[in-house]
Design a protein around this motif. Structure first.
Motif, PDB file in Angstrom:
ATOM      1  N   PHE A   1       0.841  -1.194   0.000  1.00 45.77           N
ATOM      2  CA  PHE A   1       0.000   0.000   0.000  1.00 45.77           C
ATOM      3  C   PHE A   1       0.878   1.245   0.000  1.00 45.77           C
ATOM      4  CE2 PHE A   1      -2.622  -3.324   1.757  1.00 45.77           C
ATOM      5  CZ  PHE A   1      -3.884  -3.068   1.241  1.00 45.77           C
ATOM      6  N   VAL A   2       0.574   2.164  -0.877  1.00 44.70           N
ATOM      7  CA  VAL A   2       1.263   3.459  -0.868  1.00 44.70           C
ATOM      8  C   VAL A   2       0.337   4.461  -0.179  1.00 44.70           C
ATOM      9  CG1 VAL A   2       2.757   3.098  -2.848  1.00 44.70           C
ATOM     10  CG2 VAL A   2       0.435   3.892  -3.233  1.00 44.70           C
ATOM     11  N   VAL A   3       0.847   5.122   0.841  1.00 47.10           N
ATOM     12  CA  VAL A   3       0.039   6.078   1.597  1.00 47.10           C
ATOM     13  C   VAL A   3       0.803   7.383   1.736  1.00 47.10           C
ATOM     14  CG1 VAL A   3      -1.163   4.285   2.903  1.00 47.10           C
ATOM     15  CG2 VAL A   3       0.906   5.300   3.834  1.00 47.10           C
ATOM     16  N   SER A   4       0.073   8.444   1.943  1.00 45.32           N
ATOM     17  CA  SER A   4       0.671   9.755   2.125  1.00 45.32           C
ATOM     18  C   SER A   4       0.996   9.976   3.593  1.00 45.32           C
ATOM     19  CB  SER A   4      -0.297  10.841   1.634  1.00 45.32           C
ATOM     20  OG  SER A   4       0.214  12.123   1.909  1.00 45.32           O
ATOM     21  N   SER A   5       2.035  10.746   3.840  1.00 47.13           N
ATOM     22  CA  SER A   5       2.362  11.107   5.222  1.00 47.13           C
ATOM     23  C   SER A   5       1.594  12.343   5.665  1.00 47.13           C
ATOM     24  CB  SER A   5       3.871  11.373   5.349  1.00 47.13           C
ATOM     25  OG  SER A   5       4.279  12.400   4.470  1.00 47.13           O
ATOM     26  N   ILE A   6       0.811  12.931   4.741  1.00 48.20           N
ATOM     27  CA  ILE A   6      -0.043  14.066   5.073  1.00 48.20           C
ATOM     28  C   ILE A   6      -1.495  13.643   4.918  1.00 48.20           C
ATOM     29  CG2 ILE A   6       1.662  15.804   4.468  1.00 48.20           C
ATOM     30  CD1 ILE A   6       0.458  16.098   1.768  1.00 48.20           C
ATOM     31  N   GLU A   7      -2.412  14.432   5.483  1.00 41.93           N
ATOM     32  CA  GLU A   7      -3.830  14.072   5.468  1.00 41.93           C
ATOM     33  C   GLU A   7      -4.324  13.812   4.049  1.00 41.93           C
ATOM     34  OE1 GLU A   7      -5.643  13.528   8.024  1.00 41.93           O
ATOM     35  OE2 GLU A   7      -4.805  14.626   9.696  1.00 41.93           O
ATOM     36  N   PRO A   8      -5.188  12.751   3.893  1.00 47.21           N
ATOM     37  CA  PRO A   8      -5.688  11.854   4.936  1.00 47.21           C
ATOM     38  C   PRO A   8      -4.868  10.578   5.088  1.00 47.21           C
ATOM     39  CG  PRO A   8      -6.921  11.503   2.916  1.00 47.21           C
ATOM     40  CD  PRO A   8      -5.907  12.583   2.610  1.00 47.21           C
ATOM     41  N   GLY A   9      -3.606  10.624   4.686  1.00 45.36           N
ATOM     42  CA  GLY A   9      -2.750   9.447   4.743  1.00 45.36           C
ATOM     43  C   GLY A   9      -2.667   8.764   6.098  1.00 45.36           C
ATOM     44  N   PRO A  10      -2.447   9.518   7.206  1.00 45.59           N
ATOM     45  CA  PRO A  10      -2.378   8.870   8.516  1.00 45.59           C
ATOM     46  C   PRO A  10      -3.655   8.117   8.891  1.00 45.59           C
ATOM     47  CG  PRO A  10      -1.422  11.063   8.627  1.00 45.59           C
ATOM     48  CD  PRO A  10      -2.049  10.940   7.273  1.00 45.59           C
ATOM     49  N   GLN A  11      -4.812   8.636   8.502  1.00 45.56           N
ATOM     50  CA  GLN A  11      -6.069   7.941   8.780  1.00 45.56           C
ATOM     51  C   GLN A  11      -6.152   6.639   7.981  1.00 45.56           C
ATOM     52  OE1 GLN A  11      -8.566  11.537   7.859  1.00 45.56           O
ATOM     53  NE2 GLN A  11      -9.686  10.851   9.651  1.00 45.56           N
TER      54      GLN A  11
ATOM     55  N   ARG B   1       1.852  -4.056   4.480  1.00 42.51           N
ATOM     56  CA  ARG B   1       3.099  -3.630   3.873  1.00 42.51           C
ATOM     57  C   ARG B   1       2.872  -2.228   3.321  1.00 42.51           C
ATOM     58  NH1 ARG B   1       4.639  -7.487  -0.648  1.00 42.51           N
ATOM     59  NH2 ARG B   1       4.560  -8.931   1.118  1.00 42.51           N
ATOM     60  N   LEU B   2       3.510  -1.243   3.939  1.00 42.10           N
ATOM     61  CA  LEU B   2       3.240   0.159   3.620  1.00 42.10           C
ATOM     62  C   LEU B   2       4.493   0.890   3.179  1.00 42.10           C
ATOM     63  CD1 LEU B   2       1.103   0.975   6.773  1.00 42.10           C
ATOM     64  CD2 LEU B   2       0.196   0.860   4.473  1.00 42.10           C
ATOM     65  N   THR B   3       4.334   1.792   2.227  1.00 45.41           N
ATOM     66  CA  THR B   3       5.397   2.746   1.897  1.00 45.41           C
ATOM     67  C   THR B   3       4.787   4.137   2.006  1.00 45.41           C
ATOM     68  OG1 THR B   3       4.930   2.703  -0.495  1.00 45.41           O
ATOM     69  CG2 THR B   3       6.545   1.133   0.351  1.00 45.41           C
ATOM     70  N   ARG B   4       5.472   5.011   2.724  1.00 50.18           N
ATOM     71  CA  ARG B   4       4.968   6.371   2.945  1.00 50.18           C
ATOM     72  C   ARG B   4       5.651   7.341   1.982  1.00 50.18           C
ATOM     73  NH1 ARG B   4       2.683   7.442   8.091  1.00 50.18           N
ATOM     74  NH2 ARG B   4       2.625   5.624   9.468  1.00 50.18           N
ATOM     75  N   HIS B   5       4.874   8.310   1.538  1.00 52.30           N
ATOM     76  CA  HIS B   5       5.396   9.323   0.623  1.00 52.30           C
ATOM     77  C   HIS B   5       4.804  10.676   1.013  1.00 52.30           C
ATOM     78  CE1 HIS B   5       6.747   6.120  -2.155  1.00 52.30           C
ATOM     79  NE2 HIS B   5       5.654   5.503  -1.726  1.00 52.30           N
ATOM     80  N   ARG B   6       5.634  11.704   0.992  1.00 49.67           N
ATOM     81  CA  ARG B   6       5.125  13.046   1.280  1.00 49.67           C
ATOM     82  C   ARG B   6       4.544  13.633  -0.001  1.00 49.67           C
ATOM     83  NH1 ARG B   6       4.732  16.110   5.435  1.00 49.67           N
ATOM     84  NH2 ARG B   6       4.640  18.393   5.256  1.00 49.67           N
ATOM     85  N   LEU B   7       3.410  13.079  -0.386  1.00 54.02           N
ATOM     86  CA  LEU B   7       2.710  13.488  -1.596  1.00 54.02           C
ATOM     87  C   LEU B   7       1.243  13.699  -1.278  1.00 54.02           C
ATOM     88  CD1 LEU B   7       4.175  10.898  -4.145  1.00 54.02           C
ATOM     89  CD2 LEU B   7       4.702  13.337  -4.072  1.00 54.02           C
TER      90      LEU B   7
ATOM     91  N   GLU C   1      -3.140  13.299  -5.457  1.00 54.40           N
ATOM     92  CA  GLU C   1      -2.822  13.113  -6.875  1.00 54.40           C
ATOM     93  C   GLU C   1      -1.480  12.402  -7.043  1.00 54.40           C
ATOM     94  OE1 GLU C   1      -2.156  15.688 -10.997  1.00 54.40           O
ATOM     95  OE2 GLU C   1      -3.033  16.644  -9.220  1.00 54.40           O
ATOM     96  N   GLY C   2      -0.498  12.776  -6.236  1.00 54.33           N
ATOM     97  CA  GLY C   2       0.803  12.126  -6.315  1.00 54.33           C
ATOM     98  C   GLY C   2       0.725  10.651  -5.967  1.00 54.33           C
ATOM     99  N   ILE C   3      -0.066  10.317  -4.938  1.00 54.84           N
ATOM    100  CA  ILE C   3      -0.235   8.911  -4.546  1.00 54.84           C
ATOM    101  C   ILE C   3      -0.888   8.115  -5.674  1.00 54.84           C
ATOM    102  CG2 ILE C   3      -1.457   7.352  -2.971  1.00 54.84           C
ATOM    103  CD1 ILE C   3       0.958   8.659  -1.696  1.00 54.84           C
ATOM    104  N   MET C   4      -1.905   8.713  -6.306  1.00 56.43           N
ATOM    105  CA  MET C   4      -2.581   8.014  -7.409  1.00 56.43           C
ATOM    106  C   MET C   4      -1.640   7.783  -8.589  1.00 56.43           C
ATOM    107  SD  MET C   4      -5.630   7.208  -6.487  1.00 56.43           S
ATOM    108  CE  MET C   4      -4.884   6.902  -4.878  1.00 56.43           C
ATOM    109  N   ASN C   5      -0.741   8.730  -8.832  1.00 54.06           N
ATOM    110  CA  ASN C   5       0.229   8.539  -9.915  1.00 54.06           C
ATOM    111  C   ASN C   5       1.197   7.404  -9.600  1.00 54.06           C
ATOM    112  OD1 ASN C   5      -0.638  10.475 -11.798  1.00 54.06           O
ATOM    113  ND2 ASN C   5       0.319  12.116 -10.632  1.00 54.06           N
ATOM    114  N   LEU C   6       1.539   7.228  -8.307  1.00 53.17           N
ATOM    115  CA  LEU C   6       2.388   6.095  -7.922  1.00 53.17           C
ATOM    116  C   LEU C   6       1.658   4.772  -8.168  1.00 53.17           C
ATOM    117  CD1 LEU C   6       4.100   7.264  -4.584  1.00 53.17           C
ATOM    118  CD2 LEU C   6       4.920   7.466  -6.945  1.00 53.17           C
TER     119      LEU C   6
END
Length: 303
Positions: free
Chosen positions: A195-205, A222-228, A231-236
């Motif tokens: 799972f790719v998740v953002s480190s900014i809202e709403p990623g922590p939730q 299995r998580l990878t965090r990105h400061r995106l 839209e950035g998460i969807m592109n990943l």
């Protein structure tokens, strides 16, 4: 004792510090170079320090001048903000409404309420603010914001809240993935996914939700965090770096090589609520709440 400093002197000082030259600052401001020099000299006399090292090829900030420039810019930014706020208040003859969101406005209940509000109350100055939950709640507490739309059940505390809707959960997957053709995925299906998740809202939730769901299966996600942002998460996801959770209202946006598939139990949903301060008597807010209640009833969230 406060030094006698004029705003005109500050503007001249900033111009010289940015151009590195009294002559270029004079050209920029369309005033005489001698006026710039006299103004800066008076400013230095008032402060009791030298702000610039004068050189044949220009002017360089001293250590004191550099610190003064940093502080002055912060003050000028605050002044600009205050001026814009005053102008907005003056323009908003029929009211102003500030709504904070941690959600997409591409579709769903938030979009419908805001769209209807603009149709009926187009003369109100509506401002939408998107940032993290902590900052939104702080702004709400200090009456710098009228209401917040965010995930979660209405909480009973010093705020009023309305359950706006319950939405299904979707998994964003690459369109060429085998899951893209499925109508519904179970948590057991996706337990091994990255799972790719953002480190900014709403990623922590989203992170917390995944931990709770997959922990029931005896798995740690299995998580990878990105400061995106979203839209950035969807592109990943579209690049094949993993999958990601979204609420139903996010599905109104299309991303390259991304397909949204329902995930979870058949009746699994997440709540979204509208939160406001009960003592806020802003008429525009009351009209917004009335429309939100209509939307909540339409969604079956309000009897």
């Amino acid at each position: 004792m406060r030094a006698s400093v004029e705003l005109r002197q500050i503007s001249f000082f900033i111009a010289v510090s940015e151009t590195g030259s009294f002559r270029q600052a004079a050209n920029r401001l369309n005033v005489g170079q001698s006026a710039i020099s006299r103004s800066i000299q008076k400013l230095e006399d008032a402060l009791g320090v030298s702000l610039f090292e004068r050189r044949p090829n220009g002017a360089r900030l001293t250590n004191a001048g550099g610190r003064f420039a940093t502080n002055v810019r912060a003050i000028l930014e605050s002044l600009d903000t205050a001026i814009e706020a005053a102008r907005a208040a003056g323009v908003a003859e029929n009211g102003q409404l500030k709504i904070g969101i941690i959600a997409s406005l591409s579709r769903g209940p938030s979009r419908r309420v805001i769209s209807r509000f603009l149709e009926v109350h187009g003369d109100v100055d509506l401002q939408i603010i998107e940032t993290d939950r902590s900052e939104l709640l702080t702004l709400l507490s200090h009456r710098r914001m009228d209401a917040i739309v965010a995930a979660g059940e209405p909480e009973v505390d010093d705020r009023d809240a309305l359950l706006l809707a319950r939405e299904h959960i979707f998994l964003a997957v690459p369109s060429d993935h085998r899951w893209a053709g499925r109508e519904l995925l179970s948590w057991d299906d996706v337990r091994e996914a990255t799972f790719v998740v953002s480190s900014i809202e709403p990623g922590p939730q989203i992170h917390d939700y995944l931990v709770r769901k997959l922990a029931d299966l005896g798995r740690r996600p299995r998580l990878t965090r990105h400061r995106l942002g979203r839209e950035g998460i969807m592109n990943l996801v579209g690049l094949g770096l993993g999958v990601s959770l979204v609420a139903e209202h996010w599905c109104g946006v299309s991303y390259p090589n991304v397909t949204f598939v329902r995930v979870g139990e058949e009746n699994e949903t997440v709540p979204f609520s509208l939160i406001w301060r009960p003592e806020n008597d802003n008429p525009a807010l009351r009209r917004f709440i009335s429309l939100a209640r209509i939307e909540a009833k339409r969604n079956g969230a309000l009897s």
